[in-house]
Design a protein around this motif. Sequence first.
Motif, PDB file in Angstrom:
ATOM      1  N   ALA A  24       0.826  -1.216   0.000  1.00  9.65           N
ATOM      2  CA  ALA A  24       0.000   0.000   0.000  1.00  9.65           C
ATOM      3  C   ALA A  24       0.859   1.265   0.000  1.00  9.65           C
ATOM      4  N   GLY A  25       1.897   1.306   0.840  1.00  6.99           N
ATOM      5  CA  GLY A  25       2.769   2.481   0.894  1.00  6.99           C
ATOM      6  C   GLY A  25       3.497   2.703  -0.423  1.00  6.99           C
ATOM      7  N   THR A  26       3.977   1.633  -1.020  1.00  7.07           N
ATOM      8  CA  THR A  26       4.655   1.736  -2.319  1.00  7.07           C
ATOM      9  C   THR A  26       3.697   2.264  -3.376  1.00  7.07           C
ATOM     10  N   ALA A  27       2.475   1.750  -3.385  1.00  5.12           N
ATOM     11  CA  ALA A  27       1.475   2.215  -4.353  1.00  5.12           C
ATOM     12  C   ALA A  27       1.155   3.692  -4.141  1.00  5.12           C
ATOM     13  N   LEU A  28       1.027   4.118  -2.880  1.00  7.79           N
ATOM     14  CA  LEU A  28       0.771   5.537  -2.588  1.00  7.79           C
ATOM     15  C   LEU A  28       1.899   6.422  -3.100  1.00  7.79           C
ATOM     16  N   MET A  29       3.149   6.009  -2.856  1.00 10.48           N
ATOM     17  CA  MET A  29       4.288   6.814  -3.306  1.00 10.48           C
ATOM     18  C   MET A  29       4.361   6.880  -4.821  1.00 10.48           C
ATOM     19  N   HIS A  30       4.162   5.750  -5.491  1.00 10.37           N
ATOM     20  CA  HIS A  30       4.202   5.766  -6.956  1.00 10.37           C
ATOM     21  C   HIS A  30       3.108   6.670  -7.522  1.00 10.37           C
ATOM     22  N   GLU A  31       1.914   6.622  -6.944  1.00 11.24           N
ATOM     23  CA  GLU A  31       0.821   7.475  -7.413  1.00 11.24           C
ATOM     24  C   GLU A  31       1.137   8.950  -7.159  1.00 11.24           C
ATOM     25  N   ALA A  32       1.637   9.255  -5.959  1.00 13.62           N
ATOM     26  CA  ALA A  32       1.992  10.656  -5.647  1.00 13.62           C
ATOM     27  C   ALA A  32       3.055  11.173  -6.607  1.00 13.62           C
ATOM     28  N   LEU A  33       4.091  10.391  -6.845  1.00 11.62           N
ATOM     29  CA  LEU A  33       5.165  10.836  -7.733  1.00 11.62           C
ATOM     30  C   LEU A  33       4.689  10.934  -9.181  1.00 11.62           C
ATOM     31  N   THR A  34       3.790  10.066  -9.594  1.00 10.74           N
ATOM     32  CA  THR A  34       3.220  10.156 -10.947  1.00 10.74           C
ATOM     33  C   THR A  34       2.441  11.456 -11.092  1.00 10.74           C
ATOM     34  N   ARG A  35       1.638  11.787 -10.088  1.00 11.45           N
ATOM     35  CA  ARG A  35       0.863  13.041 -10.146  1.00 11.45           C
ATOM     36  C   ARG A  35       1.774  14.260 -10.089  1.00 11.45           C
ATOM     37  N   LEU A  36       2.845  14.182  -9.311  1.00 12.53           N
ATOM     38  CA  LEU A  36       3.768  15.316  -9.210  1.00 12.53           C
ATOM     39  C   LEU A  36       4.546  15.551 -10.501  1.00 12.53           C
ATOM     40  N   ALA A  37       4.638  14.556 -11.340  1.00 12.60           N
ATOM     41  CA  ALA A  37       5.323  14.722 -12.625  1.00 12.60           C
ATOM     42  C   ALA A  37       4.580  15.722 -13.512  1.00 12.60           C
ATOM     43  N   HIS A  38       3.324  16.021 -13.186  1.00 13.93           N
ATOM     44  CA  HIS A  38       2.503  16.917 -14.008  1.00 13.93           C
ATOM     45  C   HIS A  38       2.310  18.301 -13.387  1.00 13.93           C
ATOM     46  N   VAL A  39       3.064  18.617 -12.344  1.00 14.20           N
ATOM     47  CA  VAL A  39       2.982  19.949 -11.739  1.00 14.20           C
ATOM     48  C   VAL A  39       4.302  20.682 -11.955  1.00 14.20           C
TER      49      VAL A  39
END
Length: 111
Positions: A24-39
């Motif tokens: 779960a933590g790994t999935a949260l981090m990957h999702e956060a970093l994926t979203r941050l790639a667009h800011v």
Amino acid sequence: SGTRGPAAVIAPLGVLPEFQRQGAGTALMHEALTRLAHVAAPLVVLRGDLEYYKRFGFSPADKYGVRAPFSVDDTEYLVKPLAGYQAAYRGTVGYPPAFATVGYPIDPPPA
């Protein structure tokens, strides 16, 4: 000194103990970093365990000349450069007022 600009903050990020070590933590981090790639933020900071977060590309913030506005061990305040990162981005991170109400660590809600 240094160039001022927006920084993203991931905090607090946590998984309840009964759900840890299940990805779960790994999935949260990957999702956060994926979203941050667009800011437009050039870097992301967080407070956490270097041994855990280095696998996501985080390093001690002092390596980049970035400091926390609060007292924290150098190995617990971490930075990951993003696509817009430049070495000129350095200095003390400013947090919005809402972060002042977040304790560390956060106690679980009463049962």
